[in-house]
Design an enzyme around this catalytic site. Structure first.
Site, PDB file in Angstrom:
ATOM      1  N   ASP A 162       0.844  -1.189   0.000  1.00  0.00           N
ATOM      2  CA  ASP A 162       0.000   0.000   0.000  1.00  0.00           C
ATOM      3  C   ASP A 162       0.882   1.242   0.000  1.00  0.00           C
ATOM      4  O   ASP A 162       1.949   1.262   0.603  1.00  0.00           O
ATOM      5  CB  ASP A 162      -0.897   0.021   1.250  1.00  0.00           C
ATOM      6  CG  ASP A 162      -0.083   0.108   2.523  1.00  0.00           C
ATOM      7  OD1 ASP A 162       0.015   1.219   3.102  1.00  0.00           O
ATOM      8  OD2 ASP A 162       0.492  -0.920   2.931  1.00  0.00           O
ATOM      9  N   SER A 163       0.431   2.277  -0.708  1.00  0.00           N
ATOM     10  CA  SER A 163       1.122   3.568  -0.748  1.00  0.00           C
ATOM     11  C   SER A 163       2.574   3.381  -1.196  1.00  0.00           C
ATOM     12  O   SER A 163       2.809   2.857  -2.284  1.00  0.00           O
ATOM     13  CB  SER A 163       1.011   4.258   0.619  1.00  0.00           C
ATOM     14  OG  SER A 163       1.298   5.625   0.527  1.00  0.00           O
ATOM     15  N   ALA A 164       3.558   3.739  -0.378  1.00  0.00           N
ATOM     16  CA  ALA A 164       4.951   3.513  -0.765  1.00  0.00           C
ATOM     17  C   ALA A 164       5.219   2.038  -1.022  1.00  0.00           C
ATOM     18  O   ALA A 164       6.015   1.678  -1.886  1.00  0.00           O
ATOM     19  CB  ALA A 164       5.895   4.043   0.303  1.00  0.00           C
TER      20      ALA A 164
END
Length: 317
Positions: A162-164
């Site tokens: 998720d995200s990074a």
């Protein structure tokens, strides 16, 4: 005049502040929980060292119904946090991966990579690749980890984050496509609210007050970058995108997330690149960035969990 101990030179609140004297203050993501047997799902977890000399490790998850006679898909997971906070041992990720392992009946390796600014990029990418290769080293019955040797179908391997961590998962998929990994088949990627960007704004990025925050954060974690069109940050800028080393991708976006349009754009450019696989987007209406971690029992989070379980258990394309 503020002293060097109080003067802030980088302010990435609500995640982190860096002071003039070099002190790093992480404002969140510092909590950890021990590996355990989860009382709700019965999923077991344990921590292992992959390259202890540089601090690379992982938390492994195994379902209570795991049977050596029935091999399971493997998910290699990369946590989020803007490359600067969180860990594989965070309660956010521990609770989420317990639920995901149980719902999907999979083995999970949650990678703990080094963080910026103590370790600028490409450290997180290099650490993650070391972890991926460590996983692959078990495919022929070798390696030291029995949970992998006894329970994993190495022809059904997935990367997610998720995200990074979604950014890392994509870039690890690119490395598989260019470098190959003997003994395993990377079937698919699940990119949740992935941290992608670009020099030219798209969609809701144009007038967002967070635009400079995102761009400054990227330059902070990766000082040697060429900018927001770095192929590590903007997959559309990578002329080799078609070599992505899997045949299925699920992109998860959230309606109220600044990164939503980048998720849809990722699908568009991946299709146009000539990549031969199948990509789909799942959008959660009314939700914010990584909502499923903070509100795991809401309707959209439960739907996402079930979608992922289905994705991991489809017959290999």
């Amino acid at each position: 005049m503020a002293s060097s101990t109080t003067e802030i030179v980088h302010d990435f609140s609500p995640l982190m502040r860096v002071y003039k004297d070099g002190r790093v203050e992480r404002l969140t993501g510092n909590d950890v929980v021990p590996a355990s047997v989860d009382p709700i799902t019965g999923v077991q977890s344990k921590d292992i060292k992959i390259a202890s000399e540089i601090g690379i490790g992982a938390r492994l998850y195994l379902t209570k119904t795991a049977d050596p006679h029935h091999k399971l898909p493997l998910l290699v997971y990369f946590h989020g946090g803007g490359f600067i906070i969180e860990s594989a041992f965070s309660p956010l990720y521990h609770n989420y991966l317990n639920s995901l392992a149980a719902e999907a009946n999979i083995v999970v390796v949650s990678v703990n990579y080094r963080l910026a600014p103590e370790h600028h990029l490409p450290a997180a990418y290099d650490d993650s690749w070391v972890a991926v290769k460590w996983v692959a080293s078990h495919s022929g019955g070798d390696g030291q980890e029995p949970w992998l040797k006894d329970h994993v179908d190495f022809q059904r391997v997935f990367f997610s984050g998720d995200s990074a961590g979604g950014n890392i998962a994509h870039n690890m998929g690119m490395r598989v496509g260019s470098e190959k990994l003997d003994g395993i088949s990377l079937v698919g990627l699940v990119l949740a609210h992935a941290f992608f960007w670009g020099e030219k704004p798209i969609g809701n990025e144009t007038n967002s007050p967070k635009k400079s925050y995102v761009e400054n954060l990227w330059r902070f974690v990766n000082p040697s970058t060429v900018g927001s069109d770095d192929p590590l940050f903007n997959p559309a800028a990578n002329p080799k995108l078609s070599s992505l080393g899997c045949n299925r991708v699920l992109v998860c976006v959230a309606e109220k997330d600044l990164l939503k349009d980048r998720g849809w754009y990722y699908k568009e450019v991946l299709v146009k690149s000539g990549w031969k696989g199948k990509v789909e987007v799942m959008e959660a209406k009314g939700e914010e960035h990584v909502f499923h971690l903070f509100n795991p029992t809401c309707e959209n989070a439960v739907a996402k969990l079930k979608k992922l379980a289905s994705f991991f258990n489809q017959d290999k394309a």
